[in-house]
Enzyme design. Structure first.
Site, PDB file in Angstrom:
ATOM      1  N   TYR A  54      -1.849  -1.001  10.552  1.00  0.00           N
ATOM      2  CA  TYR A  54      -1.970  -1.342   9.130  1.00  0.00           C
ATOM      3  C   TYR A  54      -0.750  -0.835   8.354  1.00  0.00           C
ATOM      4  CZ  TYR A  54      -3.747  -1.211   4.327  1.00  0.00           C
ATOM      5  OH  TYR A  54      -3.897  -1.373   2.976  1.00  0.00           O
ATOM      6  N   SER A  85       0.862  -1.191   0.000  1.00  0.00           N
ATOM      7  CA  SER A  85       0.000   0.000   0.000  1.00  0.00           C
ATOM      8  C   SER A  85       0.894   1.235   0.000  1.00  0.00           C
ATOM      9  CB  SER A  85      -0.882   0.010   1.255  1.00  0.00           C
ATOM     10  OG  SER A  85      -1.687   1.174   1.289  1.00  0.00           O
TER      11      SER A  85
HETATM   12  P1  NAP Z   1     -11.354  -6.285   0.674  1.00  0.00           P
HETATM   13  O1  NAP Z   1     -12.242  -5.832  -0.421  1.00  0.00           O
HETATM   14  O2  NAP Z   1     -11.800  -6.175   2.080  1.00  0.00           O
HETATM   15  O3  NAP Z   1     -10.945  -7.811   0.372  1.00  0.00           O
HETATM   16  C1  NAP Z   1     -10.087  -8.476   1.242  1.00  0.00           C
HETATM   17  C2  NAP Z   1      -9.936  -9.911   0.778  1.00  0.00           C
HETATM   18  O4  NAP Z   1      -9.043 -10.595   1.656  1.00  0.00           O
HETATM   19  C3  NAP Z   1     -11.242 -10.667   0.794  1.00  0.00           C
HETATM   20  O5  NAP Z   1     -11.253 -11.587  -0.271  1.00  0.00           O
HETATM   21  C4  NAP Z   1     -11.190 -11.427   2.123  1.00  0.00           C
HETATM   22  O6  NAP Z   1     -12.029 -12.565   2.057  1.00  0.00           O
HETATM   23  C5  NAP Z   1      -9.694 -11.754   2.177  1.00  0.00           C
HETATM   24  N1  NAP Z   1      -9.158 -12.026   3.506  1.00  0.00           N
HETATM   25  C6  NAP Z   1      -9.204 -11.236   4.601  1.00  0.00           C
HETATM   26  N2  NAP Z   1      -8.602 -11.851   5.642  1.00  0.00           N
HETATM   27  C7  NAP Z   1      -8.163 -13.048   5.177  1.00  0.00           C
HETATM   28  C8  NAP Z   1      -7.467 -14.135   5.765  1.00  0.00           C
HETATM   29  N3  NAP Z   1      -7.100 -14.132   7.054  1.00  0.00           N
HETATM   30  N4  NAP Z   1      -7.172 -15.212   4.997  1.00  0.00           N
HETATM   31  C9  NAP Z   1      -7.534 -15.236   3.693  1.00  0.00           C
HETATM   32  N5  NAP Z   1      -8.181 -14.251   3.086  1.00  0.00           N
HETATM   33  C10 NAP Z   1      -8.503 -13.167   3.826  1.00  0.00           C
HETATM   34  O7  NAP Z   1      -9.936  -5.529   0.617  1.00  0.00           O
HETATM   35  P2  NAP Z   1      -9.194  -4.739  -0.570  1.00  0.00           P
HETATM   36  O8  NAP Z   1      -9.463  -3.314  -0.398  1.00  0.00           O
HETATM   37  O9  NAP Z   1      -9.434  -5.394  -1.854  1.00  0.00           O
HETATM   38  O10 NAP Z   1      -7.656  -4.984  -0.132  1.00  0.00           O
HETATM   39  C11 NAP Z   1      -6.897  -6.063  -0.658  1.00  0.00           C
HETATM   40  C12 NAP Z   1      -5.429  -5.778  -0.421  1.00  0.00           C
HETATM   41  O11 NAP Z   1      -5.113  -4.520  -1.025  1.00  0.00           O
HETATM   42  C13 NAP Z   1      -5.051  -5.656   1.045  1.00  0.00           C
HETATM   43  O12 NAP Z   1      -3.790  -6.249   1.251  1.00  0.00           O
HETATM   44  C14 NAP Z   1      -4.983  -4.161   1.275  1.00  0.00           C
HETATM   45  O13 NAP Z   1      -4.081  -3.834   2.287  1.00  0.00           O
HETATM   46  C15 NAP Z   1      -4.484  -3.685  -0.082  1.00  0.00           C
HETATM   47  N6  NAP Z   1      -4.798  -2.280  -0.390  1.00  0.00           N
HETATM   48  C16 NAP Z   1      -6.098  -1.878  -0.651  1.00  0.00           C
HETATM   49  C17 NAP Z   1      -6.341  -0.546  -1.022  1.00  0.00           C
HETATM   50  C18 NAP Z   1      -7.710  -0.044  -1.411  1.00  0.00           C
HETATM   51  O14 NAP Z   1      -7.852   1.133  -1.754  1.00  0.00           O
HETATM   52  N7  NAP Z   1      -8.735  -0.867  -1.411  1.00  0.00           N
HETATM   53  C19 NAP Z   1      -5.280   0.375  -1.065  1.00  0.00           C
HETATM   54  C20 NAP Z   1      -3.992  -0.077  -0.758  1.00  0.00           C
HETATM   55  C21 NAP Z   1      -3.764  -1.396  -0.444  1.00  0.00           C
HETATM   56  P3  NAP Z   1     -12.548 -13.351   3.385  1.00  0.00           P
HETATM   57  O15 NAP Z   1     -13.008 -12.319   4.359  1.00  0.00           O
HETATM   58  O16 NAP Z   1     -13.633 -14.270   2.911  1.00  0.00           O
HETATM   59  O17 NAP Z   1     -11.377 -14.131   3.874  1.00  0.00           O
END
Ligand code: NAP
Length: 256
Positions: free
Chosen positions: A154, A140
């Site tokens: 985080y 991130s």
């Molecule tokens: P999200 O929509 O909440 O999706 C998170 C995913 O991770 C879901 O598929 C969830 O499914 C899974 N997950 C959570 N805990 C888990 C575990 N213990 N074991 C296996 N799977 C798990 O999040 P997102 O925004 O797409 O973020 C995804 C990644 O991108 C993260 O690493 C986040 O830090 C990074 N990121 C996101 C943004 C943004 O703007 N969205 C920006 C920078 C970085 P289940 O709950 O079913 O397990």
């Protein structure tokens, strides 16, 4: 023109929604065999169904070494090989210092950072055996570059992933396995959309390219790191944020 990746095998963790879903779909479009992983099997199956016959689902919690090993074993059984791991699963519950508990801290670090270590460790035997592998972490901008109140744990986990990959890239080089990271800015996901149009518009105004990122923007960067043409790149990170981290002040962004 990039060398086709058709038929190769990729595991995407956290692929049931958000960025992971975008990565899985992008790899699916490129013709790879995709293992869609999340804790919730039903949601992972739905995404695998969207991708098509070259995708299937597996339920694993990346905080568990046994579950990560089972995930790797499943990919080997279904695809016969593991070419790429996208270690993307992550959580971002907010808690300000003073209210943040030790359990909160452990939960975020345990999922985002230790989960990365466990996912990488699980695929290594297969990549070492074939002397071939690509690992892409989802880090991130928050942590390595910027701060955001409520996300000290985080940010530490996301910066920690980059520390992890520096040494990992050196250790994996002898196995012709690269490890790199994508650092997303603000990406439109189901969760972000729920915050409303006014919030999305304000966020977009702070970004030089004047739009939030799409999950496909992250999928494209991950696909690049997995390509043959990126084979000489390891231990690196790429920011995909529409220029969000560039303005040095409100004045600077107002002037464009
Ligand atoms: P999200 O929509 O909440 O999706 C998170 C995913 O991770 C879901 O598929 C969830 O499914 C899974 N997950 C959570 N805990 C888990 C575990 N213990 N074991 C296996 N799977 C798990 O999040 P997102 O925004 O797409 O973020 C995804 C990644 O991108 C993260 O690493 C986040 O830090 C990074 N990121 C996101 C943004 C943004 O703007 N969205 C920006 C920078 C970085 P289940 O709950 O079913 O397990």
């Amino acid at each position: 023109m990039f060398t086709p990746l058709e038929g190769k095998s990729v595991i995407v963790t956290g692929a049931s929604k958000g960025i992971g879903r975008g990565i899985a779909r992008r790899f699916g479009e490129a013709g790879l065999q995709v293992l869609v992983v999340s804790r919730n099997l039903g949601e992972a199956e739905q995404v695998a169904g969207e991708i098509g016959a070259n995708a299937s689902a597996f339920a694993a919690d990346v905080t568990s070494p046994e579950a990560c090993e089972a995930m790797a074993a499943c990919a080997l059984e279904r695809h016969g090989r593991i070419d790429v791991l996208c270690a993307n699963a992550g959580i971002f519950p907010a808690a300000k210092l003073g209210a943040m508990t030790a359990a909160d801290f452990d939960h975020v670090i345990g999922t985002n950072l230790k989960g990365t270590f466990l996912s990488v460790s699980a695929v290594l035997p297969a990549m070492k055996a074939r002397k071939q592998g690509r690992i892409v972490l989802t880090s991130s901008i928050t942590g390595p570059i910027t701060g955001y109140p409520g996300w000290a744990h985080y940010g530490a986990s996301k910066a920690g992933q980059l520390g992890f990959l520096k040494t990992a890239s050196m250790e994996l080089a002898r196995y012709n396995t690269t490890i790199n990271a994508v650092m997303p800015g603000n990406i439109v996901t189901e969760g972000l959309e729920g915050l409303g149009q006014a919030y999305l518009d304000t966020m977009a105004a702070s970004i030089p390219l004047k739009r939030l990122g799409a999950v496909e923007d992250i999928g494209n960067a991950a696909l690049f790191f997995a390509s043959d043409e990126a084979g000489y790149i390891t231990g690196q990170q790429i920011i995909v944020d529409g220029g969000q981290t560039l303005p040095e002040s409100l004045e600077a962004i107002a002037g464009i």
